[in-house]
Design a protein around this motif. Structure first.
Motif, mmCIF file in Angstrom:
data_model
loop_
_atom_site.group_PDB
_atom_site.id
_atom_site.type_symbol
_atom_site.label_atom_id
_atom_site.label_comp_id
_atom_site.label_asym_id
_atom_site.label_seq_id
_atom_site.Cartn_x
_atom_site.Cartn_y
_atom_site.Cartn_z
ATOM 1 N N GLN A 139 0.664 -1.368 0.013
ATOM 2 C CA GLN A 139 0.090 -0.161 0.367
ATOM 3 C C GLN A 139 0.596 1.218 0.284
ATOM 4 O O GLN A 139 0.210 1.888 -1.001
ATOM 5 N N ASN A 140 2.090 1.647 0.973
ATOM 6 C CA ASN A 140 3.101 2.287 0.833
ATOM 7 C C ASN A 140 3.473 2.591 -0.608
ATOM 8 O O ASN A 140 3.461 3.997 -1.157
ATOM 9 N N GLU A 141 3.916 1.920 -1.404
ATOM 10 C CA GLU A 141 4.281 1.630 -2.448
ATOM 11 C C GLU A 141 3.535 2.312 -3.352
ATOM 12 O O GLU A 141 3.456 3.037 -4.477
ATOM 13 N N PHE A 142 1.838 1.272 -3.411
ATOM 14 C CA PHE A 142 1.637 2.095 -3.832
ATOM 15 C C PHE A 142 0.813 3.312 -4.038
ATOM 16 O O PHE A 142 0.446 4.306 -5.093
ATOM 17 N N ASN A 143 0.656 3.813 -2.860
ATOM 18 C CA ASN A 143 0.306 5.190 -2.735
ATOM 19 C C ASN A 143 1.305 6.088 -3.301
ATOM 20 O O ASN A 143 1.234 7.148 -4.124
ATOM 21 N N SER A 144 2.512 5.393 -3.645
ATOM 22 C CA SER A 144 4.139 6.666 -3.921
ATOM 23 C C SER A 144 4.019 6.872 -5.021
ATOM 24 O O SER A 144 3.720 8.142 -5.966
ATOM 25 N N VAL A 145 3.359 6.060 -5.631
ATOM 26 C CA VAL A 145 3.585 5.589 -6.839
ATOM 27 C C VAL A 145 2.441 6.008 -8.013
ATOM 28 O O VAL A 145 2.350 7.356 -8.667
ATOM 29 N N LEU A 146 0.960 5.660 -7.346
ATOM 30 C CA LEU A 146 -0.256 6.690 -8.106
ATOM 31 C C LEU A 146 -0.450 7.867 -7.336
ATOM 32 O O LEU A 146 -1.163 8.253 -7.898
ATOM 33 N N HIS A 147 0.460 8.434 -6.799
ATOM 34 C CA HIS A 147 0.396 10.194 -5.898
ATOM 35 C C HIS A 147 -1.339 9.926 -5.513
ATOM 36 O O HIS A 147 -1.627 10.850 -5.712
ATOM 37 N N ILE A 148 -1.589 9.816 -4.424
ATOM 38 C CA ILE A 148 -2.736 8.737 -3.265
ATOM 39 C C ILE A 148 -2.521 10.456 -3.195
ATOM 40 O O ILE A 148 -2.011 10.335 -2.057
ATOM 41 N N PRO A 149 -3.664 10.678 -2.763
ATOM 42 C CA PRO A 149 -3.651 12.347 -1.505
ATOM 43 C C PRO A 149 -3.912 11.878 -0.662
ATOM 44 O O PRO A 149 -4.237 9.837 0.304
ATOM 45 N N LYS A 150 -2.884 12.406 0.258
ATOM 46 C CA LYS A 150 -2.912 12.476 2.112
ATOM 47 C C LYS A 150 -3.922 11.532 2.664
ATOM 48 O O LYS A 150 -4.050 10.861 3.163
ATOM 49 N N ARG A 151 -5.078 12.267 2.293
ATOM 50 C CA ARG A 151 -6.463 11.461 3.339
ATOM 51 C C ARG A 151 -6.708 10.063 3.017
ATOM 52 O O ARG A 151 -7.583 9.764 3.277
ATOM 53 N N PHE A 152 -6.568 10.169 1.851
ATOM 54 C CA PHE A 152 -7.005 8.389 1.212
ATOM 55 C C PHE A 152 -6.056 7.845 1.540
ATOM 56 O O PHE A 152 -6.273 6.203 1.131
ATOM 57 N N GLU A 153 -4.710 7.571 2.069
ATOM 58 C CA GLU A 153 -3.782 7.152 1.841
ATOM 59 C C GLU A 153 -3.533 5.430 2.984
ATOM 60 O O GLU A 153 -3.330 5.229 2.603
ATOM 61 N N GLU A 154 -4.180 6.191 3.888
ATOM 62 C CA GLU A 154 -4.606 4.843 4.642
ATOM 63 C C GLU A 154 -4.885 3.819 4.533
ATOM 64 O O GLU A 154 -5.248 2.802 5.145
ATOM 65 N N TYR A 155 -6.008 4.377 3.286
ATOM 66 C CA TYR A 155 -6.673 2.846 3.335
ATOM 67 C C TYR A 155 -7.025 2.563 1.778
ATOM 68 O O TYR A 155 -7.910 1.651 1.110
ATOM 69 N N SER A 156 -6.192 3.029 0.230
ATOM 70 C CA SER A 156 -6.762 2.877 -0.521
ATOM 71 C C SER A 156 -6.437 1.716 -0.730
ATOM 72 O O SER A 156 -7.391 1.344 -2.025
#
Length: 212
Positions: free
Chosen positions: A32-49
């Protein structure tokens, strides 16, 4: 009609639970951490993307399993489209296992041997469940297709590396499926699961995952 559960299958189910709690969940957080970083997931969605993807995986397998059970109660066997859909989602499921063995693990003999053993046990549990769901329709080609799908996933991993985002989504979707398929094979009354083998499988698997 109640179907006696062999102790070995309950042990295999316990081993799968050990895999989920000790290995899959930590790896899921890393993915999930890598997914958030690569896709630039908004911070408020990072914990459960990626957990949303896992939820989709869970609901996918739950829905198909529900429809298969409902259809088979009416017609003895599930309809052909449902059978194909059921096999189809497990092709994706087994393919990822093959891919993960070559790309998601440290290529060390002990690690590979142990993970392969756990996945073989898990696939066996799924195989028994599918055979009970689809009876004579499952063999010979249903089981053959699923066996080949593991090898096809391994070949994909041998020749290429999937983009991080694709891998994470596939992994997240599969995580939801693993969770459902492990629990559903142990909980139903008609399975008559064995408590002691299940506990032993969970404890031994968890301990070995912790040590590797």
């Amino acid at each position: 009609m109640e179907q006696p559960r062999k102790p070995f299958l309950s042990f295999a189910g316990g081993a799968s639970v050990g895999y989920i709690t000790v290995h899959l969940l930590p790896e899921f957080q890393k993915a999930q951490n890598e997914f958030n970083s690569v896709l630039h997931i908004p911070k408020r969605f990072e914990e459960y993307s990626l957990y949303l993807v896992a939820t989709v995986g869970f609901l996918t397998f739950y829905s198909i399993n529900y429809l298969v059970k409902k259809s088979s109660r009416k017609n003895a066997l599930a309809s052909p489209p449902l059978f194909i859909a059921h096999i189809g989602v497990f092709v994706l499921y087994n393919s990822f296992i093959g891919y993960y063995l070559i790309k998601g693990l440290k290529q060390e003999p002990m690690s590979l041997l142990f993970f392969t053993g756990v996945f073989v046990l898990h696939i066996m549990v799924n195989d028994v469940g599918l055979r009970l769901d689809h009876k004579r329709r499952y063999d010979p080609w249903g089981s053959g297709v699923l066996a080949l799908s593991v090898f096809s996933g391994w070949l994909i991993g041998f020749f290429t590396t999937l983009p991080t985002g694709v891998f994470a989504i596939w992994f997240g979707w599969l995580a939801g499926g693993i969770l459902l398929n492990t629990i559903k094979e142990e909980l139903p009354k008609e399975r008559k699961s064995k408590l002691i083998p299940f506990l032993l499988g969970t404890i031994i698997s968890s301990t070995l995952f912790f040590l590797i």
